[in-house]
Design a protein around this motif. Structure first.
Motif, PDB file in Angstrom:
ATOM      1  N   UNK A   1       1.286   1.384  13.668  1.00 12.62           N
ATOM      2  CA  UNK A   1       2.823   1.499  12.794  1.00 12.62           C
ATOM      3  C   UNK A   1       2.127   1.531  10.680  1.00 12.62           C
ATOM      4  N   UNK A   2       1.214   1.088  10.699  1.00 12.86           N
ATOM      5  CA  UNK A   2       1.054   1.288  10.069  1.00 12.86           C
ATOM      6  C   UNK A   2      -0.489   2.290   9.030  1.00 12.86           C
ATOM      7  N   UNK A   3      -0.400   1.985   8.140  1.00 14.10           N
ATOM      8  CA  UNK A   3      -1.075   2.454   7.467  1.00 14.10           C
ATOM      9  C   UNK A   3      -2.965   1.888   7.277  1.00 14.10           C
ATOM     10  N   UNK A   4      -4.224   2.896   7.829  1.00 13.50           N
ATOM     11  CA  UNK A   4      -4.797   1.917   7.579  1.00 13.50           C
ATOM     12  C   UNK A   4      -6.172   2.620   6.670  1.00 13.50           C
ATOM     13  N   UNK A   5      -5.563   2.761   5.563  1.00 13.05           N
ATOM     14  CA  UNK A   5      -6.561   3.084   4.289  1.00 13.05           C
ATOM     15  C   UNK A   5      -7.003   2.609   4.217  1.00 13.05           C
TER      16      UNK A   5
ATOM     17  N   UNK B   1     -16.338   6.809   6.501  1.00 12.38           N
ATOM     18  CA  UNK B   1     -14.516   5.556   5.716  1.00 12.38           C
ATOM     19  C   UNK B   1     -13.483   6.847   5.860  1.00 12.38           C
ATOM     20  N   UNK B   2     -12.690   6.131   5.447  1.00  7.62           N
ATOM     21  CA  UNK B   2     -11.024   6.901   5.290  1.00  7.62           C
ATOM     22  C   UNK B   2     -10.636   7.061   4.016  1.00  7.62           C
ATOM     23  N   UNK B   3     -10.293   8.384   3.741  1.00  6.39           N
ATOM     24  CA  UNK B   3     -10.019   8.194   2.460  1.00  6.39           C
ATOM     25  C   UNK B   3      -8.683   8.628   2.129  1.00  6.39           C
ATOM     26  N   UNK B   4      -7.874   9.369   1.270  1.00  2.00           N
ATOM     27  CA  UNK B   4      -6.226   9.412   1.062  1.00  2.00           C
ATOM     28  C   UNK B   4      -6.285  10.577   0.549  1.00  2.00           C
ATOM     29  N   UNK B   5      -5.417  11.242   1.486  1.00  5.01           N
ATOM     30  CA  UNK B   5      -4.670  12.576   1.872  1.00  5.01           C
ATOM     31  C   UNK B   5      -4.113  12.860   1.051  1.00  5.01           C
ATOM     32  N   UNK B   6      -3.182  13.964   1.332  1.00  2.04           N
ATOM     33  CA  UNK B   6      -1.748  14.166   0.629  1.00  2.04           C
ATOM     34  C   UNK B   6      -0.514  13.528   1.383  1.00  2.04           C
ATOM     35  N   UNK B   7      -0.386  13.174   2.014  1.00  2.00           N
ATOM     36  CA  UNK B   7       0.281  12.364   2.807  1.00  2.00           C
ATOM     37  C   UNK B   7       1.600  13.480   3.692  1.00  2.00           C
TER      38      UNK B   7
ATOM     39  N   UNK C   1       0.125  11.734  -5.703  1.00  2.00           N
ATOM     40  CA  UNK C   1       0.442  10.947  -6.696  1.00  2.00           C
ATOM     41  C   UNK C   1       0.928   9.821  -6.094  1.00  2.00           C
ATOM     42  N   UNK C   2       1.173   9.755  -5.598  1.00  2.00           N
ATOM     43  CA  UNK C   2       2.144   8.207  -4.415  1.00  2.00           C
ATOM     44  C   UNK C   2       1.001   7.119  -4.678  1.00  2.00           C
ATOM     45  N   UNK C   3       1.154   6.091  -4.781  1.00  3.25           N
ATOM     46  CA  UNK C   3       0.278   4.921  -4.957  1.00  3.25           C
ATOM     47  C   UNK C   3       0.169   4.495  -3.723  1.00  3.25           C
ATOM     48  N   UNK C   4      -0.337   4.115  -3.117  1.00  2.00           N
ATOM     49  CA  UNK C   4      -0.873   3.569  -1.878  1.00  2.00           C
ATOM     50  C   UNK C   4      -1.469   2.248  -1.909  1.00  2.00           C
ATOM     51  N   UNK C   5      -1.446   1.669  -0.320  1.00  2.00           N
ATOM     52  CA  UNK C   5      -2.088  -0.045  -0.625  1.00  2.00           C
ATOM     53  C   UNK C   5      -3.220   0.353   0.028  1.00  2.00           C
ATOM     54  N   UNK C   6      -4.217   0.504  -0.435  1.00  2.95           N
ATOM     55  CA  UNK C   6      -5.644   0.462   0.501  1.00  2.95           C
ATOM     56  C   UNK C   6      -5.789  -1.324   1.607  1.00  2.95           C
ATOM     57  N   UNK C   7      -5.807  -1.234   2.652  1.00  2.49           N
ATOM     58  CA  UNK C   7      -6.073  -2.590   3.584  1.00  2.49           C
ATOM     59  C   UNK C   7      -6.955  -2.786   3.694  1.00  2.49           C
ATOM     60  N   UNK C   8      -7.495  -1.588   3.796  1.00  2.00           N
ATOM     61  CA  UNK C   8      -9.669  -1.015   4.039  1.00  2.00           C
ATOM     62  C   UNK C   8      -9.543  -1.890   6.463  1.00  2.00           C
ATOM     63  N   UNK C   9      -7.610  -1.430   6.454  1.00  2.00           N
ATOM     64  CA  UNK C   9      -8.107  -1.862   7.715  1.00  2.00           C
ATOM     65  C   UNK C   9      -7.434  -3.007   9.467  1.00  2.00           C
ATOM     66  N   UNK C  10      -7.154  -4.045   7.653  1.00  2.00           N
ATOM     67  CA  UNK C  10      -7.204  -5.484   7.648  1.00  2.00           C
ATOM     68  C   UNK C  10      -6.163  -5.977   8.968  1.00  2.00           C
TER      69      UNK C  10
ATOM     70  N   UNK D   1      -9.921  -6.947   1.016  1.00  2.00           N
ATOM     71  CA  UNK D   1      -9.705  -6.574  -0.536  1.00  2.00           C
ATOM     72  C   UNK D   1      -8.631  -5.641  -1.480  1.00  2.00           C
ATOM     73  N   UNK D   2      -7.195  -6.025  -0.810  1.00  2.00           N
ATOM     74  CA  UNK D   2      -7.079  -4.831  -1.174  1.00  2.00           C
ATOM     75  C   UNK D   2      -6.788  -4.185  -2.048  1.00  2.00           C
ATOM     76  N   UNK D   3      -6.324  -3.036  -2.476  1.00  2.00           N
ATOM     77  CA  UNK D   3      -6.806  -2.084  -3.622  1.00  2.00           C
ATOM     78  C   UNK D   3      -5.073  -0.928  -3.869  1.00  2.00           C
ATOM     79  N   UNK D   4      -4.702  -0.929  -5.204  1.00  2.00           N
ATOM     80  CA  UNK D   4      -3.382  -0.289  -5.085  1.00  2.00           C
ATOM     81  C   UNK D   4      -4.055   1.595  -5.060  1.00  2.00           C
ATOM     82  N   UNK D   5      -4.575   2.309  -4.802  1.00  2.00           N
ATOM     83  CA  UNK D   5      -5.479   4.126  -5.042  1.00  2.00           C
ATOM     84  C   UNK D   5      -4.189   4.688  -5.391  1.00  2.00           C
TER      85      UNK D   5
END
Ligand code: RBF
Ligand code: MG
Length: 172
Positions: free
Chosen positions: A118-122, A16-22, A71-80, A62-66
Protein backbone atom coordinates in the motif's frame (compact mmCIF):
# COMPACT_ATOMS: atom_id res chain seq x y z
CA UNK A 1 30.94 -11.39 -22.79
CA UNK A 2 29.26 -13.22 -19.95
CA UNK A 3 26.08 -15.02 -20.94
CA UNK A 4 23.50 -16.07 -18.42
CA UNK A 5 23.96 -19.76 -19.27
CA UNK A 6 27.46 -19.54 -17.66
CA UNK A 7 25.90 -18.41 -14.41
CA UNK A 8 25.42 -20.64 -11.37
CA UNK A 9 22.16 -20.05 -9.53
CA UNK A 10 21.15 -19.18 -6.88
CA UNK A 11 22.66 -15.71 -6.85
CA UNK A 12 22.01 -14.04 -3.50
CA UNK A 13 22.21 -10.26 -3.21
CA UNK A 14 21.58 -7.78 -0.38
CA UNK A 15 21.10 -4.22 -1.50
CA UNK A 16 19.63 -0.82 -0.77
CA UNK A 17 16.62 0.47 -2.74
CA UNK A 18 17.08 3.68 -4.69
CA UNK A 19 14.58 5.98 -6.41
CA UNK A 20 13.84 5.17 -10.05
CA UNK A 21 11.68 7.04 -12.55
CA UNK A 22 8.40 6.38 -10.78
CA UNK A 23 7.19 5.01 -14.11
CA UNK A 24 6.62 1.44 -12.95
CA UNK A 25 3.83 2.46 -10.58
CA UNK A 26 2.31 5.36 -12.48
CA UNK A 27 2.54 4.26 -16.11
CA UNK A 28 2.60 0.46 -15.97
CA UNK A 29 0.85 -0.28 -12.67
CA UNK A 30 3.79 -2.61 -12.01
CA UNK A 31 5.95 -0.93 -9.34
CA UNK A 32 9.60 -1.90 -9.12
CA UNK A 33 12.20 -1.49 -6.41
CA UNK A 34 15.28 -0.14 -8.17
CA UNK A 35 18.58 -1.45 -6.87
CA UNK A 36 22.07 -0.15 -7.67
CA UNK A 37 24.01 -2.23 -10.21
CA UNK A 38 26.77 -4.06 -8.33
CA UNK A 39 29.46 -6.30 -9.92
CA UNK A 40 27.33 -9.43 -9.33
CA UNK A 41 24.39 -7.93 -11.23
CA UNK A 42 26.62 -6.42 -13.87
CA UNK A 43 27.99 -9.89 -14.68
CA UNK A 44 24.53 -11.17 -15.59
CA UNK A 45 23.26 -10.92 -19.15
CA UNK A 46 20.68 -8.19 -19.49
CA UNK A 47 17.16 -9.60 -19.43
CA UNK A 48 14.36 -10.74 -17.18
CA UNK A 49 14.89 -13.05 -14.18
CA UNK A 50 12.83 -14.59 -11.38
CA UNK A 51 13.44 -15.57 -7.78
CA UNK A 52 12.54 -14.79 -4.17
CA UNK A 53 13.00 -11.61 -2.18
CA UNK A 54 12.57 -10.13 1.28
CA UNK A 55 12.49 -6.51 2.46
CA UNK A 56 14.76 -5.58 5.39
CA UNK A 57 13.75 -2.22 6.93
CA UNK A 58 16.65 -0.15 8.30
CA UNK A 59 16.83 -0.12 12.09
CA UNK A 60 17.22 3.62 12.34
CA UNK A 61 14.18 5.89 11.90
CA UNK A 62 15.48 8.75 9.77
CA UNK A 63 12.96 9.96 7.20
CA UNK A 64 14.41 12.18 4.50
CA UNK A 65 13.10 13.73 1.32
CA UNK A 66 14.96 12.92 -1.88
CA UNK A 67 14.49 13.86 -5.52
CA UNK A 68 13.57 11.03 -7.87
CA UNK A 69 15.04 10.89 -11.40
CA UNK A 70 11.81 12.45 -12.76
CA UNK A 71 12.25 15.40 -10.38
CA UNK A 72 9.47 14.43 -7.98
CA UNK A 73 10.35 14.64 -4.28
CA UNK A 74 9.67 11.40 -2.43
CA UNK A 75 9.90 10.43 1.21
CA UNK A 76 12.60 7.93 2.03
CA UNK A 77 11.14 6.12 5.04
CA UNK A 78 13.74 3.32 4.87
CA UNK A 79 11.01 0.70 5.15
CA UNK A 80 10.04 1.75 8.66
CA UNK A 81 6.32 1.68 7.80
CA UNK A 82 6.40 -1.93 6.57
CA UNK A 83 4.19 -4.35 8.52
CA UNK A 84 5.46 -7.76 9.69
CA UNK A 85 3.45 -9.32 6.87
CA UNK A 86 5.16 -7.12 4.31
CA UNK A 87 8.64 -8.29 5.37
CA UNK A 88 7.90 -11.94 4.54
CA UNK A 89 9.54 -13.75 1.61
CA UNK A 90 7.76 -13.00 -1.68
CA UNK A 91 8.26 -14.19 -5.24
CA UNK A 92 9.84 -11.61 -7.54
CA UNK A 93 10.61 -10.89 -11.18
CA UNK A 94 13.40 -8.54 -12.13
CA UNK A 95 14.70 -6.73 -15.16
CA UNK A 96 18.34 -5.83 -15.78
CA UNK A 97 19.29 -3.62 -18.68
CA UNK A 98 18.33 -0.53 -20.62
CA UNK A 99 14.54 -0.87 -20.98
CA UNK A 100 14.53 -0.77 -24.81
CA UNK A 101 10.93 0.48 -24.84
CA UNK A 102 12.05 3.60 -22.93
CA UNK A 103 15.60 3.92 -24.36
CA UNK A 104 17.19 4.39 -20.92
CA UNK A 105 20.69 5.89 -20.96
CA UNK A 106 21.87 4.00 -17.90
CA UNK A 107 21.66 0.31 -17.12
CA UNK A 108 19.16 -0.37 -14.33
CA UNK A 109 18.23 -3.32 -12.15
CA UNK A 110 14.63 -3.39 -10.90
CA UNK A 111 12.83 -5.91 -8.73
CA UNK A 112 9.04 -6.25 -8.95
CA UNK A 113 7.90 -7.90 -5.73
CA UNK A 114 4.84 -10.08 -6.41
CA UNK A 115 2.71 -8.70 -3.60
CA UNK A 116 0.40 -5.69 -3.31
CA UNK A 117 2.00 -3.02 -1.08
CA UNK A 118 0.00 0.00 0.00
CA UNK A 119 2.92 2.36 0.58
CA UNK A 120 6.39 3.11 -0.70
CA UNK A 121 9.45 1.74 1.04
CA UNK A 122 12.21 3.83 -0.53
CA UNK A 123 15.52 3.40 1.27
CA UNK A 124 14.65 0.01 2.72
CA UNK A 125 17.12 -2.78 2.14
CA UNK A 126 16.19 -5.81 0.09
CA UNK A 127 17.61 -9.30 -0.02
CA UNK A 128 16.91 -11.27 -3.16
CA UNK A 129 17.91 -14.53 -4.68
CA UNK A 130 17.97 -14.91 -8.45
CA UNK A 131 17.03 -18.45 -9.49
CA UNK A 132 16.73 -18.29 -13.26
CA UNK A 133 16.51 -16.39 -16.52
CA UNK A 134 13.19 -15.84 -18.30
CA UNK A 135 13.90 -13.88 -21.51
CA UNK A 136 15.88 -11.01 -23.05
CA UNK A 137 14.66 -7.41 -22.80
CA UNK A 138 12.41 -6.54 -25.72
CA UNK A 139 11.02 -3.50 -27.46
CA UNK A 140 7.26 -3.22 -28.01
CA UNK A 141 4.81 -1.29 -30.17
CA UNK A 142 2.72 -0.15 -27.22
CA UNK A 143 2.82 0.14 -23.46
CA UNK A 144 -0.03 -2.39 -23.30
CA UNK A 145 2.16 -5.02 -24.98
CA UNK A 146 4.92 -4.30 -22.44
CA UNK A 147 2.44 -4.67 -19.55
CA UNK A 148 1.00 -7.88 -21.01
CA UNK A 149 4.48 -9.37 -21.42
CA UNK A 150 5.48 -8.46 -17.85
CA UNK A 151 2.25 -10.08 -16.60
CA UNK A 152 3.31 -13.21 -18.51
CA UNK A 153 6.69 -13.07 -16.72
CA UNK A 154 4.89 -12.83 -13.37
CA UNK A 155 2.76 -15.87 -14.21
CA UNK A 156 5.85 -17.81 -15.33
CA UNK A 157 7.66 -16.96 -12.06
CA UNK A 158 4.69 -17.84 -9.84
CA UNK A 159 4.25 -21.18 -11.67
CA UNK A 160 7.95 -22.03 -11.20
CA UNK A 161 8.10 -20.94 -7.57
CA UNK A 162 4.90 -22.52 -6.31
CA UNK A 163 6.52 -25.97 -6.59
CA UNK A 164 9.05 -24.85 -3.97
CA UNK A 165 7.74 -26.35 -0.70
CA UNK A 166 10.06 -24.17 1.40
CA UNK A 167 8.80 -21.01 -0.33
CA UNK A 168 12.35 -19.71 -0.57
CA UNK A 169 13.03 -19.90 3.19
CA UNK A 170 16.29 -21.87 2.71
CA UNK A 171 17.88 -18.82 1.06
CA UNK A 172 17.21 -16.22 3.76
N1 RBF B 1 11.29 -2.79 -20.21
C1 RBF B 1 11.47 -2.91 -21.55
O1 RBF B 1 11.73 -1.93 -22.23
N2 RBF B 1 11.39 -4.14 -22.17
C2 RBF B 1 11.11 -5.28 -21.49
O2 RBF B 1 11.07 -6.36 -22.10
C3 RBF B 1 10.90 -5.18 -20.08
N3 RBF B 1 10.59 -6.27 -19.36
C4 RBF B 1 10.38 -6.16 -18.01
C5 RBF B 1 10.06 -7.29 -17.27
C6 RBF B 1 9.87 -7.21 -15.89
C7 RBF B 1 9.50 -8.43 -15.12
C8 RBF B 1 9.99 -5.95 -15.24
C9 RBF B 1 9.78 -5.83 -13.76
C10 RBF B 1 10.31 -4.82 -15.97
C11 RBF B 1 10.52 -4.91 -17.36
N4 RBF B 1 10.85 -3.79 -18.12
C12 RBF B 1 11.02 -3.90 -19.47
C13 RBF B 1 11.18 -2.52 -17.45
C14 RBF B 1 10.05 -1.53 -17.35
O3 RBF B 1 9.99 -0.78 -18.51
C15 RBF B 1 10.38 -0.66 -16.12
O4 RBF B 1 10.23 -1.44 -14.96
C16 RBF B 1 9.51 0.56 -16.01
O5 RBF B 1 9.65 1.37 -17.12
C17 RBF B 1 9.86 1.39 -14.75
O6 RBF B 1 11.17 1.85 -14.78
MG1 MG C 1 11.14 1.31 -10.08
Amino acid sequence: MTVSTDVTYPIKIESSIIAGFGRGSSELGIPTANVPINPQLNDLSTGIYYGWCKLIPLKTQCDEIKKRVDGKEVLFNHGNNLTTDETKIFPMVMSIGWNPYYHNKDKTAEVHIIHKFNKNFYGSNIEFVVLGYIRPELNFNSVDELIETINGDIKFAVDKLENDDKKGSEYF
